[in-house]
Write a protein that holds these residues in place. Structure first.
Motif, short mmCIF file in Angstrom:
data_model
loop_
_atom_site.label_atom_id
_atom_site.label_comp_id
_atom_site.label_asym_id
_atom_site.label_seq_id
_atom_site.Cartn_x
_atom_site.Cartn_y
_atom_site.Cartn_z
N PHE A 100 50.16 41.41 41.34
CA PHE A 100 48.72 42.09 42.53
C PHE A 100 48.67 43.16 41.66
O PHE A 100 47.70 44.15 40.84
CB PHE A 100 48.31 41.49 43.37
N ASP A 101 49.86 43.85 42.31
CA ASP A 101 49.88 45.25 42.89
C ASP A 101 50.52 46.06 41.38
O ASP A 101 49.74 46.79 41.21
CB ASP A 101 51.57 45.13 43.14
N SER A 102 50.76 45.10 40.23
CA SER A 102 50.87 45.47 39.26
C SER A 102 49.54 45.83 37.90
O SER A 102 50.04 46.60 37.15
CB SER A 102 51.80 44.48 37.64
N LEU A 103 48.21 45.23 38.55
CA LEU A 103 47.90 44.64 38.28
C LEU A 103 46.51 45.43 38.77
O LEU A 103 44.92 45.66 38.50
CB LEU A 103 46.61 43.81 37.79
N GLY A 104 47.40 45.97 40.29
CA GLY A 104 46.31 46.83 40.71
C GLY A 104 45.50 48.23 40.16
O GLY A 104 44.02 48.39 40.82
N VAL A 105 45.16 48.70 39.17
CA VAL A 105 44.88 49.99 38.46
C VAL A 105 43.88 49.49 38.11
O VAL A 105 42.77 50.42 38.53
CB VAL A 105 45.89 50.85 37.97
N PHE A 106 43.19 48.31 37.98
CA PHE A 106 41.90 48.05 37.34
C PHE A 106 40.81 47.80 38.64
O PHE A 106 39.11 47.96 38.20
CB PHE A 106 41.71 46.91 36.77
N THR A 107 41.61 48.08 39.73
CA THR A 107 41.00 47.63 40.97
C THR A 107 40.48 49.12 41.82
O THR A 107 39.16 49.55 42.81
CB THR A 107 41.19 46.70 42.34
N ILE A 108 41.07 50.21 40.91
CA ILE A 108 40.85 51.25 41.69
C ILE A 108 40.07 52.28 41.21
O ILE A 108 40.32 53.54 40.94
CB ILE A 108 42.12 52.41 42.62
N VAL A 109 39.85 52.18 39.68
CA VAL A 109 39.42 52.97 38.56
C VAL A 109 37.75 52.89 38.62
O VAL A 109 37.14 52.14 38.81
CB VAL A 109 39.67 52.88 37.12
N HIS A 110 37.47 54.12 38.19
CA HIS A 110 35.86 53.76 37.77
C HIS A 110 35.60 54.51 36.34
O HIS A 110 36.04 55.50 36.42
CB HIS A 110 35.21 54.75 39.25
N ASP A 129 46.36 31.17 37.90
CA ASP A 129 45.47 31.10 38.06
C ASP A 129 45.98 32.48 39.68
O ASP A 129 44.57 32.04 40.24
CB ASP A 129 45.79 29.94 39.50
N GLU A 130 46.35 32.34 40.55
CA GLU A 130 46.57 33.18 41.57
C GLU A 130 45.48 34.56 41.64
O GLU A 130 44.53 35.52 42.05
CB GLU A 130 47.94 34.10 42.69
N LEU A 131 46.23 34.69 40.53
CA LEU A 131 45.70 36.51 39.87
C LEU A 131 44.25 36.18 39.55
O LEU A 131 42.96 37.12 39.92
CB LEU A 131 46.44 37.18 38.83
N PHE A 132 43.56 34.96 38.87
CA PHE A 132 42.17 34.80 38.49
C PHE A 132 40.88 34.97 39.23
O PHE A 132 40.43 35.07 39.41
CB PHE A 132 42.44 33.17 37.89
N LEU A 133 41.91 34.11 40.57
CA LEU A 133 40.84 34.39 41.79
C LEU A 133 40.80 35.43 42.43
O LEU A 133 39.71 36.32 43.02
CB LEU A 133 41.78 33.06 42.44
N TYR A 134 42.13 36.40 42.59
CA TYR A 134 41.73 37.44 43.18
C TYR A 134 40.91 38.71 42.29
O TYR A 134 39.91 38.65 43.00
CB TYR A 134 42.99 37.91 43.68
N PHE A 135 41.38 38.41 40.85
CA PHE A 135 40.05 39.13 39.96
C PHE A 135 39.10 38.51 40.50
O PHE A 135 38.04 39.41 40.21
CB PHE A 135 40.28 39.23 38.62
N ARG A 136 38.92 37.28 40.19
CA ARG A 136 36.94 36.82 40.22
C ARG A 136 36.38 37.35 41.81
O ARG A 136 35.28 37.84 42.28
CB ARG A 136 37.18 35.85 40.43
N ASP A 137 37.14 36.64 43.37
CA ASP A 137 36.64 37.80 44.17
C ASP A 137 36.56 40.06 44.29
O ASP A 137 35.66 39.55 44.72
CB ASP A 137 37.68 37.67 45.32
N GLU A 138 37.26 40.21 43.01
CA GLU A 138 36.77 41.57 42.81
C GLU A 138 35.94 41.86 41.76
O GLU A 138 35.67 42.90 42.09
CB GLU A 138 38.28 42.50 42.69
#
Length: 186
Positions: A100-110, A129-138
């Motif tokens: 999650f942390d290594s892909l977190g950049v995609f949740t902070i950029v605009h 799978d866990e990452l898919f669910l996390y990003f779907r929620d985002e």
């Protein structure tokens, strides 16, 4: 690239007042953005390998087992994170390193990417799978595929002017600290 201070509701951002997007023209915002990207990517200083200075979108023009060619003239022997106009060195070297942390950049950029492509090397065998669910929620679609197809998919979506991001592993894992000059220590 623009800093995402918080979720934007209307034209107001938590912590900042803005009239649309937050520009990185001020050194304070640039430093805050760099600090956020640095912590998300796990490196001391955010290393923007390439940033398009004109309106040309980023193109990954080649890939081989050890790295990527960017914009036809820059070779990066490392995993990368790519956004519409920027590419960054990326710490993960194997599928197990992707978190999650290594892909977190995609949740902070605009603007936030509507889709993120993950390139998992030459022969991906694991579903994240866990990452898919996390990003779907985002609110971000996540697609995983082999590295070669991830490069092509990123280029096509970016050419279509979609808000896209990519996190792409090299086809063959690189060395670790002391062996690879592009491996950054914490």
């Amino acid at each position: 690239m623009l800093l995402r201070a918080a979720r934007v509701t209307g034209r107001r951002c938590t912590g900042y007042t803005c009239t649309g997007h937050l520009s990185l023209s001020s050194s304070i915002l640039r430093r805050q953005f760099s600090d956020q990207v640095s912590s998300v990517l796990g490196i001391k200083e955010a290393s923007n390998v390439v940033a398009s200075t004109d309106s040309a979108r980023l193109q990954i023009t080649g890939c081989d087992p050890g790295g990527f060619e960017i914009m036809g003239d820059l070779y990066i022997p490392s995993s990368i994170v790519a956004l519409n106009y920027n590419a960054f060195l990326w710490r993960p070297q194997t599928i197990e390193d992707i978190t999650f942390d290594s892909l977190g950049v995609f949740t902070i950029v605009h603007p936030r990417p509507e889709i993120v492509i993950i390139g998992l090397g030459a022969n991906p065998s694991t579903r994240l799978d866990e990452l898919f669910l996390y990003f779907r929620d985002e609110g971000i679609a996540l697609e995983q595929m082999d590295t070669t197809n991830a490069v092509h998919t990123f280029n096509v979506l970016n050419d279509e002017e979609r808000a896209v991001g990519a996190a792409i592993l090299t086809m063959e894992p690189r060395g670790r600290e002391g062996q690879d000059p592009y491996y950054f220590l914490k």
